[in-house]
Write a protein that holds these residues in place. Structure first.
Motif, PDB file in Angstrom:
ATOM      1  N   GLU A 145       0.360  -1.020  -0.114  1.00 14.34           N
ATOM      2  CA  GLU A 145       0.210  -0.197   0.470  1.00 14.34           C
ATOM      3  C   GLU A 145       0.487   1.116  -0.606  1.00 14.34           C
ATOM      4  OE1 GLU A 145      -2.194   3.221   1.506  1.00 14.34           O
ATOM      5  OE2 GLU A 145      -0.670   2.313   2.707  1.00 14.34           O
ATOM      6  N   ILE A 146       0.345   2.156  -0.679  1.00 16.64           N
ATOM      7  CA  ILE A 146       0.885   3.782  -0.804  1.00 16.64           C
ATOM      8  C   ILE A 146       1.652   4.243   0.219  1.00 16.64           C
ATOM      9  CG2 ILE A 146       0.236   3.565  -3.118  1.00 16.64           C
ATOM     10  CD1 ILE A 146      -1.080   6.569  -1.832  1.00 16.64           C
TER      11      ILE A 146
ATOM     12  N   ARG B  14       6.459   9.353  -5.600  1.00 13.90           N
ATOM     13  CA  ARG B  14       5.193  10.242  -5.636  1.00 13.90           C
ATOM     14  C   ARG B  14       4.839  11.016  -7.122  1.00 13.90           C
ATOM     15  NH1 ARG B  14       5.583  12.058  -0.391  1.00 13.90           N
ATOM     16  NH2 ARG B  14       7.204  12.110   1.532  1.00 13.90           N
ATOM     17  N   SER B  15       5.434  10.959  -7.970  1.00 14.54           N
ATOM     18  CA  SER B  15       5.769  11.303  -8.828  1.00 14.54           C
ATOM     19  C   SER B  15       4.119  10.685  -9.478  1.00 14.54           C
ATOM     20  CB  SER B  15       6.220  11.083  -9.997  1.00 14.54           C
ATOM     21  OG  SER B  15       6.212  11.108 -11.703  1.00 14.54           O
ATOM     22  N   ALA B  16       4.428   9.041  -8.543  1.00 12.04           N
ATOM     23  CA  ALA B  16       3.623   8.009  -9.671  1.00 12.04           C
ATOM     24  C   ALA B  16       2.222   7.984  -9.115  1.00 12.04           C
ATOM     25  CB  ALA B  16       3.699   6.461  -9.439  1.00 12.04           C
ATOM     26  N   ILE B  17       2.005   8.382  -8.020  1.00 18.66           N
ATOM     27  CA  ILE B  17       0.350   9.252  -7.634  1.00 18.66           C
ATOM     28  C   ILE B  17       0.391  10.347  -7.470  1.00 18.66           C
ATOM     29  CG2 ILE B  17      -0.104   9.808  -4.713  1.00 18.66           C
ATOM     30  CD1 ILE B  17       1.678   7.811  -3.509  1.00 18.66           C
ATOM     31  N   ALA B  18       1.034  11.464  -7.641  1.00 20.57           N
ATOM     32  CA  ALA B  18       0.844  12.801  -8.630  1.00 20.57           C
ATOM     33  C   ALA B  18      -0.075  12.221  -9.751  1.00 20.57           C
ATOM     34  CB  ALA B  18       1.191  13.473  -9.129  1.00 20.57           C
ATOM     35  N   ASN B  19       0.609  11.772 -10.372  1.00 17.50           N
ATOM     36  CA  ASN B  19      -0.258  11.096 -12.138  1.00 17.50           C
ATOM     37  C   ASN B  19      -1.721  10.508 -11.995  1.00 17.50           C
ATOM     38  OD1 ASN B  19       2.100  11.791 -13.628  1.00 17.50           O
ATOM     39  ND2 ASN B  19       3.168   9.535 -13.592  1.00 17.50           N
ATOM     40  N   TRP B  20      -1.443   9.768 -10.483  1.00 18.85           N
ATOM     41  CA  TRP B  20      -3.131   8.864 -10.071  1.00 18.85           C
ATOM     42  C   TRP B  20      -3.903   9.975  -9.450  1.00 18.85           C
ATOM     43  CZ3 TRP B  20      -6.348   8.888  -5.974  1.00 18.85           C
ATOM     44  CH2 TRP B  20      -7.227   7.494  -6.741  1.00 18.85           C
ATOM     45  N   GLU B  21      -3.790  11.333  -9.016  1.00 16.98           N
ATOM     46  CA  GLU B  21      -4.186  11.981  -8.852  1.00 16.98           C
ATOM     47  C   GLU B  21      -4.998  13.004 -10.198  1.00 16.98           C
ATOM     48  OE1 GLU B  21      -1.675  14.137  -5.676  1.00 16.98           O
ATOM     49  OE2 GLU B  21      -2.935  12.966  -4.324  1.00 16.98           O
ATOM     50  N   ALA B  22      -3.760  13.180 -11.050  1.00 18.60           N
ATOM     51  CA  ALA B  22      -4.464  13.787 -12.806  1.00 18.60           C
ATOM     52  C   ALA B  22      -5.334  12.892 -12.763  1.00 18.60           C
ATOM     53  CB  ALA B  22      -3.182  14.323 -13.360  1.00 18.60           C
ATOM     54  N   LYS B  23      -5.110  12.188 -13.206  1.00 23.97           N
ATOM     55  CA  LYS B  23      -6.019  11.205 -13.665  1.00 23.97           C
ATOM     56  C   LYS B  23      -7.661  11.078 -13.160  1.00 23.97           C
ATOM     57  CE  LYS B  23      -3.458   7.959 -16.641  1.00 23.97           C
ATOM     58  NZ  LYS B  23      -2.606   6.994 -17.211  1.00 23.97           N
ATOM     59  N   ASN B  24      -7.194  11.076 -11.816  1.00 23.42           N
ATOM     60  CA  ASN B  24      -8.717  10.821 -11.237  1.00 23.42           C
ATOM     61  C   ASN B  24      -9.598  12.531 -10.558  1.00 23.42           C
ATOM     62  OD1 ASN B  24      -8.740   7.595 -11.530  1.00 23.42           O
ATOM     63  ND2 ASN B  24      -7.014   7.872 -10.905  1.00 23.42           N
TER      64      ASN B  24
ATOM     65  N   ASP C 185      -9.808   8.701   0.785  1.00 19.09           N
ATOM     66  CA  ASP C 185     -10.874   7.359   0.656  1.00 19.09           C
ATOM     67  C   ASP C 185     -10.633   6.571  -0.488  1.00 19.09           C
ATOM     68  OD1 ASP C 185     -12.268   9.336   1.802  1.00 19.09           O
ATOM     69  OD2 ASP C 185     -13.528  10.239   0.446  1.00 19.09           O
ATOM     70  N   THR C 186      -9.637   6.380  -1.262  1.00 22.25           N
ATOM     71  CA  THR C 186      -9.117   5.097  -2.251  1.00 22.25           C
ATOM     72  C   THR C 186      -7.785   4.728  -1.902  1.00 22.25           C
ATOM     73  OG1 THR C 186      -9.961   6.782  -4.049  1.00 22.25           O
ATOM     74  CG2 THR C 186      -8.473   4.728  -4.748  1.00 22.25           C
ATOM     75  N   PRO C 187      -8.320   3.310  -1.862  1.00 26.47           N
ATOM     76  CA  PRO C 187      -6.739   2.438  -1.391  1.00 26.47           C
ATOM     77  C   PRO C 187      -6.087   2.351  -1.847  1.00 26.47           C
ATOM     78  CG  PRO C 187      -8.645   1.090  -1.516  1.00 26.47           C
ATOM     79  CD  PRO C 187      -9.025   2.491  -1.460  1.00 26.47           C
ATOM     80  N   LEU C 188      -5.028   2.802  -2.389  1.00 24.79           N
ATOM     81  CA  LEU C 188      -3.714   2.202  -3.433  1.00 24.79           C
ATOM     82  C   LEU C 188      -2.526   1.830  -3.355  1.00 24.79           C
ATOM     83  CD1 LEU C 188      -3.313   6.531  -5.156  1.00 24.79           C
ATOM     84  CD2 LEU C 188      -4.657   4.170  -5.515  1.00 24.79           C
TER      85      LEU C 188
ATOM     86  N   ASP D 198      -2.497   1.954  -8.421  1.00 27.69           N
ATOM     87  CA  ASP D 198      -3.165   1.168  -9.017  1.00 27.69           C
ATOM     88  C   ASP D 198      -4.291   0.842  -8.028  1.00 27.69           C
ATOM     89  OD1 ASP D 198      -5.807   0.864 -10.665  1.00 27.69           O
ATOM     90  OD2 ASP D 198      -5.033  -1.206 -11.670  1.00 27.69           O
ATOM     91  N   LYS D 199      -5.454   0.694  -8.057  1.00 22.69           N
ATOM     92  CA  LYS D 199      -6.447   1.011  -6.746  1.00 22.69           C
ATOM     93  C   LYS D 199      -6.503  -0.857  -6.473  1.00 22.69           C
ATOM     94  CE  LYS D 199     -10.025   3.668  -8.051  1.00 22.69           C
ATOM     95  NZ  LYS D 199     -11.721   3.502  -8.281  1.00 22.69           N
ATOM     96  N   ILE D 200      -6.290  -0.391  -5.044  1.00 27.82           N
ATOM     97  CA  ILE D 200      -6.595  -2.103  -4.561  1.00 27.82           C
ATOM     98  C   ILE D 200      -7.992  -2.937  -4.529  1.00 27.82           C
ATOM     99  CG2 ILE D 200      -6.095  -3.473  -2.233  1.00 27.82           C
ATOM    100  CD1 ILE D 200      -4.926  -1.420  -1.092  1.00 27.82           C
TER     101      ILE D 200
END
Length: 136
Positions: A45-46, A69-79, A86-89, A128-130
């Motif tokens: 988990e992240i 951290r960059s991958a997490i920021a990319n996920w936030e930009a996509k979603n 709230d989202t388990p990544l 990605d989401k768990i």
């Protein structure tokens, strides 16, 4: 394009929209050292992965933390509609490939020379989401 192929392509596009990818190229660390750090956070988990990287003694973990951290920021930009809390990544995929190799010469005794290989690597992280399997 046939119907099945079209449906499969649409499914893959939908899956790709959920995933967030970050790539680090030509990192001046040997792939072997970077793989030790990558194995440490694969499937984790992240928030826990960030903690593991923050308090790791390995030098490669500093670069890996910024990449995560960059991958997490990319996920936030996509979603944009969803909150990160709230989202388990988790770190779905992580792999380290060998990069370009700088070849240098080290003087050796009796007029010889040894070749020094300064290795680099490419790191790819997919967040990605768990997926929780529900029993029916």
């Amino acid at each position: 394009m046939g119907k099945r192929k079209h449906d499969r392509a649409e499914l893959l596009k939908a899956e790709k929209r959920q995933k967030a990818i970050a790539i680090l190229r030509d990192c001046p660390t040997s792939p072997r050292k970077m793989r030790l750090v990558a194995d440490m956070i694969r499937g984790v988990e992240i928030n826990r992965a960030l903690g593991l990287l923050r308090y790791s003694k390995k030098e490669a973990s500093i670069r890996m933390e910024s990449l995560l951290r960059s991958a997490i920021a990319n996920w936030e930009a996509k979603n944009e509609g969803q909150r990160l809390e709230d989202t388990p990544l988790c770190v779905k995929e992580i792999f380290v490939d060998g990069g370009r190799m700088l070849k240098r010469i080290q003087p050796a005794p009796q007029g010889r020379a040894h070749r020094i290989r300064k290795r680099s690597n490419h790191v790819t992280i997919v967040v990605d989401k768990i997926v929780t399997e529900e029993k029916a």
